[in-house]
Design a protein around this motif. Structure first.
Motif, PDB file in Angstrom:
ATOM      1  N   THR A 106       0.412   6.518  -0.516  1.00  0.00           N
ATOM      2  CA  THR A 106      -0.135   5.358   0.200  1.00  0.00           C
ATOM      3  C   THR A 106      -1.581   5.198  -0.249  1.00  0.00           C
ATOM      4  N   LYS A 107      -2.165   4.007  -0.014  1.00  0.00           N
ATOM      5  CA  LYS A 107      -3.484   3.766  -0.602  1.00  0.00           C
ATOM      6  C   LYS A 107      -4.267   2.772   0.249  1.00  0.00           C
ATOM      7  N   ASP A 146       0.809  -1.223   0.000  1.00  0.00           N
ATOM      8  CA  ASP A 146       0.000   0.000   0.000  1.00  0.00           C
ATOM      9  C   ASP A 146       0.848   1.283   0.000  1.00  0.00           C
ATOM     10  N   SER A 174      -7.158  -0.778  -2.761  1.00  0.00           N
ATOM     11  CA  SER A 174      -6.572  -0.927  -4.099  1.00  0.00           C
ATOM     12  C   SER A 174      -5.566  -2.078  -4.087  1.00  0.00           C
ATOM     13  N   LEU A 186      -6.368   7.269  -1.944  1.00  0.00           N
ATOM     14  CA  LEU A 186      -4.915   7.501  -1.933  1.00  0.00           C
ATOM     15  C   LEU A 186      -4.608   8.685  -1.039  1.00  0.00           C
ATOM     16  N   THR A 227      -1.357  -1.365  -8.797  1.00  0.00           N
ATOM     17  CA  THR A 227      -0.686  -0.067  -8.982  1.00  0.00           C
ATOM     18  C   THR A 227      -0.192  -0.035 -10.423  1.00  0.00           C
ATOM     19  N   GLU A 237      -0.499   5.011 -10.479  1.00  0.00           N
ATOM     20  CA  GLU A 237      -1.961   5.021 -10.399  1.00  0.00           C
ATOM     21  C   GLU A 237      -2.481   4.023  -9.367  1.00  0.00           C
ATOM     22  N   THR A 238      -3.367   4.508  -8.547  1.00  0.00           N
ATOM     23  CA  THR A 238      -3.988   3.703  -7.485  1.00  0.00           C
ATOM     24  C   THR A 238      -5.212   3.040  -8.095  1.00  0.00           C
TER      25      THR A 238
END
Ligand code: TA6
Length: 301
Positions: A238-239, A222, A242, A294, A245, A273-274
């Motif tokens: 950070t995410k 993440d 999801s 995100l 990536t 890209e998340t």
């Protein structure tokens, strides 16, 4: 439309934390707190700019980017929904879904000394869209500005049948020079190489970019760090919600084909890209909801 900004400022008076202004082709929300700023377009609920105090612009926006319903804006954080990339079965349908080219409605604005926030809903599910996507959903974006920029995309299935969702917060990061960029955090994750007919690759080393890259990393951790050597900073993403990536840089030939990357734009950007793409599609049962989010922050380093 002309006058939207005045009406929105009257309706959502949030002082200096959130002010609406008109730009050619559309209305934007200007978020400010302390010495941090962000800009969110009502078209696509797309973040166009994020400047954490003292660290410079973090998002790349094409110098040729123009707002205008029906056409995606190159840069910032486009919202790809309800599918990522080309439509899985019908090439005639718009790449990356349809919500990034349409206006969203402002539903909430808030601001205090520490954060500025705006929430927008996509409500344009009309008969035309039924032909593109025969499901029912409620869609909301929340953008929160502080030293960190947070973006959360929540989908709720308001229909009576489950649907499968692929999606992305398609973040264009601004860098000083792609030749001095290193992307850490995806080592060891398998990736679908979009340039090699979907061949699966893996690397134990950080990503450096010296040509076109278009990879969907799956089962990803993440946190990703982008070392922007030329600007002496690190951009951390950070995410939540999801599992994919995507890392993309069009390089020279694809930039020419795209036609809207501007002069040597590919040297000044990298997309991290998340997403939930490929086998990471999300199945949403009736009444269920899913949030993809995100957080972006930058520091010297
Ligand atoms: O996320 C990478 C990607 O899917 C690339 O294949 C490229 O098509 C990029 O998105 C931009 O897509 P767009 O439709 O915005 O030109």
């Amino acid at each position: 439309m002309a006058g939207d900004a005045d009406k929105l400022n009257a309706r959502f008076a949030a002082g200096d934390a959130v002010r609406f202004t008109e730009r050619p082709g559309g209305c934007v929300a200007n978020l400010r707190v302390a010495d941090h700023t962000a800009v969110v377009a009502l078209q696509g609920a797309q973040v166009l700019s994020f400047v954490p105090g003292g660290l410079g612009e973090v998002l790349w926006l094409s110098p040729l980017a123009r707002l205008g319903a029906g056409k995606a804006v190159r840069g910032g954080i486009p919202v790809c929904w309800p599918w990522f990339g080309p439509h899985p079965h019908e090439a005639s349908k718009p790449a990356h879904g349809f919500v990034r080219a349409r206006n969203w409605s402002v539903t909430e604005v808030a601001g205090d000394g520490d954060e500025a926030r705006i929430a927008l809903a996509f409500e344009d599910f009309d008969a035309r869209l039924e032909a593109l996507w025969p499901h029912k959903a409620a869609l909301q974006i929340e953008v929160t500005l502080g030293e960190t920029l947070r973006v959360a995309l929540t989908t709720r299935n308001t229909g009576v049948a489950p649907f499968s969702l692929t999606q992305a917060l398609h973040t264009y990061l601004r860098v000083g020079d792609i030749a001095e960029v290193r992307v850490e955090g995806l080592e060891g994750s398998p990736y679908i190489d979009q340039l090699q007919a979907g061949r699966v690759g893996k690397s134990s080393r950080p990503i450096v970019i010296d040509g076109e890259v278009d990879r969907i990393y799956q089962d990803t951790a993440d946190r990703v760090c982008v070392h922007d050597g030329a600007k002496g900073r690190v951009i951390e993403i950070t995410k939540t919600g999801s599992r994919s990536t995507v890392v993309w840089n069009p390089w020279i030939e694809k930039s020419v084909r795209l036609g809207d990357m501007g002069e040597d734009g590919y040297r000044r950007m990298v997309c991290v890209e998340t997403a939930n793409a490929g086998r990471d599609a999300v199945m949403l049962e009736p009444g269920a909801r899913h949030t993809l989010s995100l957080a972006i922050r930058a520091h010297r380093g």
